[in-house]
Each structure stands twice: as C-alpha cells, then as structure tokens.
Design a protein around this motif. Structure first.
Motif, PDB file in Angstrom:
ATOM      1  N   HIS A  88     -21.999 -29.883 -31.547  1.00  0.00           N
ATOM      2  CA  HIS A  88     -21.778 -29.546 -32.950  1.00  0.00           C
ATOM      3  C   HIS A  88     -20.351 -29.062 -33.200  1.00  0.00           C
ATOM      4  N   SER A  92     -19.948 -24.424 -37.253  1.00  0.00           N
ATOM      5  CA  SER A  92     -20.985 -24.954 -38.146  1.00  0.00           C
ATOM      6  C   SER A  92     -22.288 -24.179 -37.937  1.00  0.00           C
ATOM      7  N   ASP A  93     -23.198 -24.336 -38.862  1.00  0.00           N
ATOM      8  CA  ASP A  93     -24.493 -23.656 -38.737  1.00  0.00           C
ATOM      9  C   ASP A  93     -25.219 -24.070 -37.458  1.00  0.00           C
ATOM     10  N   ALA A  94     -25.178 -25.352 -37.132  1.00  0.00           N
ATOM     11  CA  ALA A  94     -25.853 -25.835 -35.919  1.00  0.00           C
ATOM     12  C   ALA A  94     -25.188 -25.266 -34.663  1.00  0.00           C
ATOM     13  N   TRP A  95     -23.864 -25.179 -34.680  1.00  0.00           N
ATOM     14  CA  TRP A  95     -23.146 -24.593 -33.540  1.00  0.00           C
ATOM     15  C   TRP A  95     -23.542 -23.130 -33.372  1.00  0.00           C
ATOM     16  N   TRP A  96     -23.529 -22.380 -34.486  1.00  0.00           N
ATOM     17  CA  TRP A  96     -23.902 -20.965 -34.412  1.00  0.00           C
ATOM     18  C   TRP A  96     -25.345 -20.803 -33.937  1.00  0.00           C
ATOM     19  N   ALA A  97     -26.228 -21.665 -34.363  1.00  0.00           N
ATOM     20  CA  ALA A  97     -27.635 -21.570 -33.927  1.00  0.00           C
ATOM     21  C   ALA A  97     -27.724 -21.704 -32.412  1.00  0.00           C
ATOM     22  N   TRP A 100     -26.127 -18.552 -30.762  1.00  0.00           N
ATOM     23  CA  TRP A 100     -27.016 -17.395 -30.866  1.00  0.00           C
ATOM     24  C   TRP A 100     -28.222 -17.536 -29.946  1.00  0.00           C
TER      25      TRP A 100
END
Length: 165
Positions: A88, A92-97, A100
C-alpha cells in the motif's frame, strides 16, 4: 559477554521507540524512513529468535513447547502485517491498518515473551549458555546485515516445535 535475553530486551525497547517515532512522523517520506527500518528490524529479530532462542526454549522450558508455538505464530502475524504494509501507499488508510496490526501483534508478543518465555528460559539456561547464545545473536545480526540471505517467510508453529524437540 552479552546475555541473549538482554539483547532481546534491547531489541524490544528499540521496537517500542520505533513505533513511537511513527506517531511523530508528519509526512510520507518520514513515515517511510521510520517504517522501513522498523519493519526490517522486526523481520530480522523474528528470524534471529527462531534460529537461536526458541530451539533451546522448546527443549528446556517448563512450558517451552507451548511458548515456542505461540511465539512462532506471533512472528507469522507480525511478518504478515509487515508484508501487507508494503502493498500500500505509505500513509494511506490501508498502509496504516497494516502498520497498526503489526504494532498490536508486536506489543502482545513482547508482553508474552517478557512475562513468560524469557523468564522460563532464564530459569533453565545457564549463564554460560545465555552468553554463548548472546554471541550467536550478535554474529547472526552481523552475518545478516539488512536482512541479507533471510527468507522472512511464515513457519508452521507445530512443525517448528516438532523439528526442534
């Protein structure tokens, strides 16, 4: 000579600092710089533990087989999250997901290892063995600088335990 458990705890502290640095990073370039180094360290650390610490714990700990199986499963979850992050765009949101998920899995793993596996190992390993394994740990990191020649692949926890008993 350094005790392997102290070297492992040093890595754990570095992981906590690395995740804290991500909290402070403000742009994609900074996020990438922090995450690439941290993700590589997480992967190398798992390989080092699987090569050096866990083969001894599985044979000699009070709960060594169970602790080892759990640790290998944890390492797989961390590796999977690290690999997912690479798919990702940084930030990006997917990278952060994915990042985390790696952080949560790592935090749980560190707590279990520090509260269960390492104390169990210390109870059963001589000071000499701990120093010998500490030397092997340092050598491993030198031989595999930047992850050179390491596969970073998941392992079957049950097979790992069977293979190292």
């Amino acid at each position: 000579m350094d005790d392997i458990t102290a070297l492992i705890l040093d890595d754990h502290a570095a992981f906590r600092r690395g995740f804290a640095r991500l909290d402070d990073a403000r742009d994609p370039a900074e996020l990438l710089a922090v995450w690439e180094a941290l993700a590589l360290h997480l992967d190398i650390h798992a390989e080092a533990e699987e090569a050096i610490l866990y083969p001894h714990l599985v044979r000699h700990g009070d709960d060594g087989a169970e602790e080892t199986e759990d640790a290998i499963g944890d390492h797989n979850k961390i590796r999977d999250a690290v690999a997912e992050s690479k798919l990702h765009e940084v930030g990006s949101d997917a990278w952060w997901a994915a990042v985390w998920r790696a952080r949560r899995e790592n935090s749980e793993h560190l707590a279990e290892e520090e509260d269960e596996a390492l104390p169990d190992f210390r109870r059963h390993a001589s000071v000499e063995l701990r120093a010998e394994l500490g030397q092997r740990w340092l050598t491993f990191y030198g031989e595999h600088k930047n992850g050179r020649d390491l596969p970073f692949r998941d392992k079957d926890p049950e097979k790992y335990v069977q293979d190292h008993r």
